[in-house]
Motif scaffolding. Sequence first.
Motif, PDB file in Angstrom:
ATOM      1  N   ASP A 411       0.878  -1.169   0.000  1.00  0.00           N
ATOM      2  CA  ASP A 411       0.000   0.000   0.000  1.00  0.00           C
ATOM      3  C   ASP A 411       0.917   1.221   0.000  1.00  0.00           C
ATOM      4  O   ASP A 411       1.566   1.527   1.000  1.00  0.00           O
ATOM      5  CB  ASP A 411      -0.868  -0.067   1.261  1.00  0.00           C
ATOM      6  CG  ASP A 411      -1.731   1.163   1.469  1.00  0.00           C
ATOM      7  OD1 ASP A 411      -1.578   2.162   0.739  1.00  0.00           O
ATOM      8  OD2 ASP A 411      -2.567   1.134   2.399  1.00  0.00           O
ATOM      9  N   THR A 412       0.987   1.898  -1.144  1.00  0.00           N
ATOM     10  CA  THR A 412       1.973   2.969  -1.303  1.00  0.00           C
ATOM     11  C   THR A 412       1.311   4.333  -1.185  1.00  0.00           C
ATOM     12  O   THR A 412       0.404   4.648  -1.939  1.00  0.00           O
ATOM     13  CB  THR A 412       2.662   2.861  -2.680  1.00  0.00           C
ATOM     14  OG1 THR A 412       1.681   3.072  -3.711  1.00  0.00           O
ATOM     15  CG2 THR A 412       3.277   1.491  -2.887  1.00  0.00           C
ATOM     16  N   GLN A 415       1.894  11.353  -3.641  1.00  0.00           N
ATOM     17  CA  GLN A 415       1.063  12.392  -4.251  1.00  0.00           C
ATOM     18  C   GLN A 415       1.693  12.870  -5.563  1.00  0.00           C
ATOM     19  O   GLN A 415       2.893  12.679  -5.771  1.00  0.00           O
ATOM     20  CB  GLN A 415       0.984  13.610  -3.326  1.00  0.00           C
ATOM     21  CG  GLN A 415       0.577  13.297  -1.906  1.00  0.00           C
ATOM     22  CD  GLN A 415       0.599  14.523  -1.015  1.00  0.00           C
ATOM     23  OE1 GLN A 415       1.647  15.132  -0.820  1.00  0.00           O
ATOM     24  NE2 GLN A 415      -0.552  14.890  -0.481  1.00  0.00           N
ATOM     25  N   THR A 416       0.889  13.536  -6.380  1.00  0.00           N
ATOM     26  CA  THR A 416       1.425  14.155  -7.595  1.00  0.00           C
ATOM     27  C   THR A 416       2.649  15.007  -7.229  1.00  0.00           C
ATOM     28  O   THR A 416       3.661  14.996  -7.930  1.00  0.00           O
ATOM     29  CB  THR A 416       0.348  15.054  -8.240  1.00  0.00           C
ATOM     30  OG1 THR A 416      -0.843  14.280  -8.420  1.00  0.00           O
ATOM     31  CG2 THR A 416       0.805  15.590  -9.582  1.00  0.00           C
ATOM     32  N   ASP A 500      -2.677  15.768   4.055  1.00  0.00           N
ATOM     33  CA  ASP A 500      -3.282  14.541   4.558  1.00  0.00           C
ATOM     34  C   ASP A 500      -3.121  14.476   6.076  1.00  0.00           C
ATOM     35  O   ASP A 500      -2.161  15.014   6.630  1.00  0.00           O
ATOM     36  CB  ASP A 500      -2.584  13.301   3.967  1.00  0.00           C
ATOM     37  CG  ASP A 500      -3.116  12.943   2.588  1.00  0.00           C
ATOM     38  OD1 ASP A 500      -4.307  13.193   2.319  1.00  0.00           O
ATOM     39  OD2 ASP A 500      -2.341  12.407   1.780  1.00  0.00           O
ATOM     40  N   ARG A 515      -7.621  13.345   3.322  1.00  0.00           N
ATOM     41  CA  ARG A 515      -7.353  14.768   3.112  1.00  0.00           C
ATOM     42  C   ARG A 515      -7.931  15.612   4.242  1.00  0.00           C
ATOM     43  O   ARG A 515      -9.033  15.355   4.727  1.00  0.00           O
ATOM     44  CB  ARG A 515      -7.977  15.224   1.793  1.00  0.00           C
ATOM     45  CG  ARG A 515      -7.455  14.517   0.561  1.00  0.00           C
ATOM     46  CD  ARG A 515      -6.084  14.893   0.165  1.00  0.00           C
ATOM     47  NE  ARG A 515      -5.911  16.292  -0.137  1.00  0.00           N
ATOM     48  CZ  ARG A 515      -4.839  16.782  -0.800  1.00  0.00           C
ATOM     49  NH1 ARG A 515      -3.891  15.966  -1.239  1.00  0.00           N
ATOM     50  NH2 ARG A 515      -4.731  18.062  -1.013  1.00  0.00           N
ATOM     51  N   ARG A 526      -8.309  12.649  -7.822  1.00  0.00           N
ATOM     52  CA  ARG A 526      -8.325  13.766  -6.896  1.00  0.00           C
ATOM     53  C   ARG A 526      -9.092  14.926  -7.500  1.00  0.00           C
ATOM     54  O   ARG A 526      -8.861  15.284  -8.647  1.00  0.00           O
ATOM     55  CB  ARG A 526      -6.866  14.112  -6.674  1.00  0.00           C
ATOM     56  CG  ARG A 526      -6.609  15.239  -5.782  1.00  0.00           C
ATOM     57  CD  ARG A 526      -5.121  15.186  -5.486  1.00  0.00           C
ATOM     58  NE  ARG A 526      -4.669  16.501  -5.147  1.00  0.00           N
ATOM     59  CZ  ARG A 526      -3.407  16.789  -4.902  1.00  0.00           C
ATOM     60  NH1 ARG A 526      -2.479  15.852  -4.998  1.00  0.00           N
ATOM     61  NH2 ARG A 526      -3.065  18.005  -4.577  1.00  0.00           N
TER      62      ARG A 526
HETATM   63  C1  WT7 Z   1      -3.734  11.937  -2.516  1.00  0.00           C
HETATM   64  C2  WT7 Z   1      -2.803  12.241  -3.654  1.00  0.00           C
HETATM   65  C3  WT7 Z   1      -0.449   7.766  -5.068  1.00  0.00           C
HETATM   66  C4  WT7 Z   1      -0.208   8.702  -6.224  1.00  0.00           C
HETATM   67  C5  WT7 Z   1      -1.431   8.870  -7.037  1.00  0.00           C
HETATM   68  C6  WT7 Z   1      -2.424   9.817  -6.416  1.00  0.00           C
HETATM   69  C7  WT7 Z   1      -4.390  10.017  -1.376  1.00  0.00           C
HETATM   70  C8  WT7 Z   1      -2.621   8.423  -2.182  1.00  0.00           C
HETATM   71  C9  WT7 Z   1      -2.737   6.829  -0.724  1.00  0.00           C
HETATM   72  C10 WT7 Z   1      -2.632   5.681   0.115  1.00  0.00           C
HETATM   73  C11 WT7 Z   1      -4.261   6.619   1.486  1.00  0.00           C
HETATM   74  C12 WT7 Z   1      -3.658   7.833  -0.369  1.00  0.00           C
HETATM   75  C13 WT7 Z   1      -3.930  11.051  -0.370  1.00  0.00           C
HETATM   76  C14 WT7 Z   1      -3.023  11.953  -1.191  1.00  0.00           C
HETATM   77  N1  WT7 Z   1      -3.568   8.801  -1.308  1.00  0.00           N
HETATM   78  N2  WT7 Z   1      -2.124   7.227  -1.847  1.00  0.00           N
HETATM   79  N3  WT7 Z   1      -1.799   4.668  -0.167  1.00  0.00           N
HETATM   80  N4  WT7 Z   1      -3.417   5.628   1.200  1.00  0.00           N
HETATM   81  N5  WT7 Z   1      -4.420   7.726   0.742  1.00  0.00           N
HETATM   82  O1  WT7 Z   1      -1.868  11.096  -6.402  1.00  0.00           O
HETATM   83  O2  WT7 Z   1      -3.853  12.347  -7.305  1.00  0.00           O
HETATM   84  O3  WT7 Z   1      -1.906  13.535  -6.220  1.00  0.00           O
HETATM   85  O4  WT7 Z   1      -3.530  12.188  -4.861  1.00  0.00           O
HETATM   86  O5  WT7 Z   1      -4.251  10.621  -2.645  1.00  0.00           O
HETATM   87  O6  WT7 Z   1      -5.020  11.755   0.119  1.00  0.00           O
HETATM   88  O7  WT7 Z   1      -2.918  13.258  -0.680  1.00  0.00           O
HETATM   89  P1  WT7 Z   1      -2.794  12.358  -6.260  1.00  0.00           P
END
Ligand code: WT7
Length: 649
Positions: A411-412, A415-416, A500, A515, A526
């Motif tokens: 479980d990774t 974020q962007t 987060d 978030r 997102r």
């Molecule tokens: C947001 C970022 C993973 C890169 C693709 C999404 C949520 C991301 C997890 C996880 C819980 C997660 C967060 C973060 N998020 N991975 N493993 N467990 N929440 O990138 O579109 O920039 O979104 O996705 O809230 O802030 P993104």
Amino acid sequence: MSRERIAVGETYREQALINNERYLDMYQRSIDSPETFWAEQAQRLNWRKPFTQVKDVSFAKEDLHIRWFEDGELNACENCLDRHLPERADQIALIWEPDEEGAEVVRYTYAQLHEEVCKLANGLKAMGVKKGDVVTIYLPMVPLISISMLACARIGAIHSVVFGGFSPEAIAGRIDDGHSRIVITADEGKRGGKSVPLKHNVDNALEHCQHSEVEKILVLRHTQGNIDWHEQRDVDLAELLKEQSPDCPAETMNAEDPLFILYTSGSTGKPKGVLHTTGGYLTYVSLSHETVFDYKAGETYWCMADIGWITGHSYAVYGPLANAATLVMYEGVPNYPDCGRMARLIEKHQINIVYTAPTAIRALMADGDTAVEGTDLSCIRILATAGEPINPEAWRWFHDKFGNNTAPILDTWWQTETGGMMITPMPGATDLKPGSATRPFFGVQPALMDNDGNEIQGAGEGSLVIKDSWPSQMRTIYGDHQRFIDTYFSTFENCYFSSDGAKRDEDGYYWITGRMDDVLNVAGHRMGTAEIESALVAHKTVAEAAVVGIPHDIKGQGIYVYATLAADVEASEELRKELRNWVRQEIGPIATPEAIQWAPGLPKTRSGKIMRRVLRKIACEEYDQLGDTSTLADPHVVDDLIAEHKALA
Ligand code: WT7
């Protein structure tokens, strides 16, 4: 937090690149002496000119700067292709599986991919593209999307990929923001048997652009569907490529030269152009792809994310290609023509490592065991997810059905903005706890902050920040550096704030709670509530709108809309439908509201701020948990909203 802890399997511990001792040792070194650690790791790339400076960073908001390997020179495309050619020219780089099951699979060796990229790079040059120009890419999941990104990287152009599910309005905003003169697209995309009118959307987008500077649209004839053609502006890609030489020298780039822009939603305003640079980004995604997926030469790897998102950029293009991996790319959706497609695809291509999203797992799970019926998935060694928390039920089902109860599920969390994985298990090193992203990656120093800005020690819960820079960190918001500083470095001093929340347990494991701002996570996508609200009020019938997230079984979160209609406009079912379609059209199908509730008034404080907490509770039918509503300007609106919600349900 579940107490369940799944120990690292014997074979994984023994055979993985990183076991727990190694993880602990490398992690400690990466924190104690980041310069030495990253200088070593950067040697996994070919540098045209070696760097002498490793890291020059300040997170202080008055003096914010983030620079890695700043005097080094390299080319990202050369690192992903050319340098593999002496040994691996004939190895398969990319396996493309089309939407239609049974249609012809296309394979590219590293030599072929290199040739295609060079031709397109020359084609772009012929169109006048130069180092530093922004090229907009709006393509379906076809090999050309990776080829286009790499061709840009080769000549030093900055790519800006727009997800193929976005609407003309969304494309227009991104073209404007990047001052793009060239767009690469296709006649149509294909997903789940349906066509997506990509070229038509680009044509429309140009009409919406504020200051369009677009000169050429390069069009891939993919489905041969009917499209409008503008002689002066539109270029048939096949025609262009026919004339191009397969030799194209790669441009020498500084480590801090921009590699790409990728737009993402924030809590306010229009989407932000997240800017990533070259040397640090590539070092980090290459290292993390190898160590987190425990990637070994010869293995077949499939990242299911669309390349229009950061997961696709980092782990379906740059990371794996830098590591000379064999990649699978799939044009369609995992449940087309039925929910067994994903498993059949894995079996057909004997895929060893699968990177997916919890929402995809939940969608398959809804059909029970039929998702894997009749397939032998013993080829799978590693499973991983990203984008949202994975709920323990989905974790267990995936582990059992796809992972034969042995493959670890990684479980990774990232974020962007972070460019690469930040908190993540490693298959040979980390005991797993379903629902936890576990421990930080090398060089990453997470911390939890309380509301007074003090760091929480030991087990606890708070705002998740990162205390020091890592090489693949975003460098700025394209065209708005002040917004970069305000968004990420102003809430907590000298820290990057992720937006987060998270918990940390007694073992130091992190559990992301979601978030803390007004950003939704719908099926792993997102989306800012503000973006959806401004789309709604752009419709002539809507005076005001408020959007909140509600729990959704498959998507994780769904979009719930409160709309106040303009005077003299009558509420009706047709209008509800019209508004639903309007949002799809303004942003894209991923933003389709689950429900639209009419709101004669919205709950506002005396200073005019909408109390979203109250709206969230009403949407979830938690009427007795509205909390303190005494500061509302007009507490009666709450009763009206509850009555209306009950009527809607
Ligand atoms: C947001 C970022 C993973 C890169 C693709 C999404 C949520 C991301 C997890 C996880 C819980 C997660 C967060 C973060 N998020 N991975 N493993 N467990 N929440 O990138 O579109 O920039 O979104 O996705 O809230 O802030 P993104």
